[in-house]
Scaffold this motif. Sequence first.
Motif, PDB file in Angstrom:
ATOM      1  N   ILE A 121      -1.792  13.911   8.060  1.00 11.44           N
ATOM      2  CA  ILE A 121      -2.675  12.977   7.349  1.00 11.44           C
ATOM      3  C   ILE A 121      -1.953  11.641   7.274  1.00 11.44           C
ATOM      4  N   SER A 149      -2.485   4.953   8.242  1.00 13.78           N
ATOM      5  CA  SER A 149      -2.192   3.986   9.308  1.00 13.78           C
ATOM      6  C   SER A 149      -2.161   4.618  10.691  1.00 13.78           C
ATOM      7  N   GLU A 191       4.733   2.241  -7.990  1.00 14.34           N
ATOM      8  CA  GLU A 191       4.643   1.326  -6.852  1.00 14.34           C
ATOM      9  C   GLU A 191       4.302  -0.089  -7.231  1.00 14.34           C
TER      10      GLU A 191
HETATM   11  O1  M6R Z   1      -0.199   5.358   6.566  1.00 16.19           O
HETATM   12  P1  M6R Z   1       0.220   6.637   5.887  1.00 16.19           P
HETATM   13  O2  M6R Z   1      -0.916   7.315   5.208  1.00 16.19           O
HETATM   14  O3  M6R Z   1       0.937   7.566   6.837  1.00 16.19           O
HETATM   15  O4  M6R Z   1       1.254   6.201   4.789  1.00 16.19           O
HETATM   16  C1  M6R Z   1       1.925   7.156   4.004  1.00 16.19           C
HETATM   17  C2  M6R Z   1       2.614   6.528   2.835  1.00 16.19           C
HETATM   18  O5  M6R Z   1       3.581   5.592   3.267  1.00 16.19           O
HETATM   19  C3  M6R Z   1       1.633   5.835   1.893  1.00 16.19           C
HETATM   20  O6  M6R Z   1       0.644   6.704   1.422  1.00 16.19           O
HETATM   21  C4  M6R Z   1       2.384   5.237   0.683  1.00 16.19           C
HETATM   22  O7  M6R Z   1       2.889   6.250  -0.116  1.00 16.19           O
HETATM   23  C5  M6R Z   1       1.459   4.308  -0.097  1.00 16.19           C
HETATM   24  N1  M6R Z   1       2.121   3.079  -0.371  1.00 16.19           N
HETATM   25  C6  M6R Z   1       0.973   4.928  -1.379  1.00 16.19           C
HETATM   26  O8  M6R Z   1       0.195   4.059  -2.137  1.00 16.19           O
END
Ligand code: M6R
Length: 369
Positions: free
Chosen positions: A103, A106, A245
């Motif tokens: 999941i 990005s 965050e």
């Molecule tokens: O793009 P991704 O879903 O792979 O990213 C994963 C994490 O880096 C992302 O969810 C991060 O924890 C966010 N800043 C949470 O708000």
Amino acid sequence: EKGGFASFMEKEVHDQPAAVADTLLGRSDSAGRLTLDELRIDPGQLKRVKKIIVLACGTSAYAGSVAKYAIESWCRIPVEVELSHEFRYREPIVDADTLVVSISQSGETMDTLMAVRYAKEQGAKTLSICNTNGSTIPRESDAVLYTHAGPEIAVASTKAFLAQIVATYILGLYLASLRGNLFTGQIRDIMADLNKIPGKITDILDREDEIKELARSMKDEASVLFLGRHVGYPVAMEGALKLKEIAYIHAEGFAAGELKHGPIALIDDGQPVFVVVPSKRGRDSLHAKVVSNIQEVRARGAKTLVIAEEGDEAVREYSEFVFYVPETPTLLMPLLTVVPLQIFACELASAKGYDVDQPRNLAKSVTVE
Ligand code: M6R
């Protein structure tokens, strides 16, 4: 481009009814048959899957933790959820009967990409849940289910999280129908409940001032704790992550049942504790247990801030503050209960004068290991 909102994060929180609706769009026909986007795995092979491993980081991993409850309940397949960066370094047991579900909003998170590559090398089938068309992780996976949250700009993930949960649920229902674990009618009923979620999120957003006022009043707090049980547990973790965050406040999420095994020692006079309460209509004992957790922390001086289901009067007398979310089946509750926690973090960080879209030290996509 922020659509009149003060930040992208606030806009994206408000995009959530559409993010959920668009991710559901066109997935099922009237007979309850479901479709994925790309499937380069033989359905016969999916039928034989013996184990699912979900790989993700951060918020996406919490979506995976929510998914575990639903997929195990609907498909009776064991689901492990693991942080991508931990997975590769423990000699995981993976074979051709393992479905690895990554999941990633990005689709470029290096930790997750490397974990997916490793799983492929070990012979697993890989399925990507991703919000970014044509990004690296879906390109390298055997199957893809896109979330349709639209571009997410704020570093703190919000609408992608909801869309990810919806996508994992579509996957769970797809597998359940393929394997004959659920009847068509049951799948149709769950899809109907999912289709009601956007309207229920709108109802929450219409009442956001209740939570914003609370957030502003708490801008000088040094620490906030979050408790949840069952699907409320990953929601508590996500509520804490949002606050760390963007508001740089010490925040921790716990499984409510774990309190007495240690964390309750943290509670002293005035400590704010959010509690995500399960539905009373679900498993009765679960609701009662969480209500007694609220009593336990309150008896030790905690300021109890409760997210509960409409009509749940039992929580009132033990709570400093209650925010009610509309009724929905237990497994779908995270799609509602997380929303007030996102609003809380966003408003509190704004009240502190921080740039909520670009928190310090963080990047939107983490493309290094
Ligand atoms: O793009 P991704 O879903 O792979 O990213 C994963 C994490 O880096 C992302 O969810 C991060 O924890 C966010 N800043 C949470 O708000």
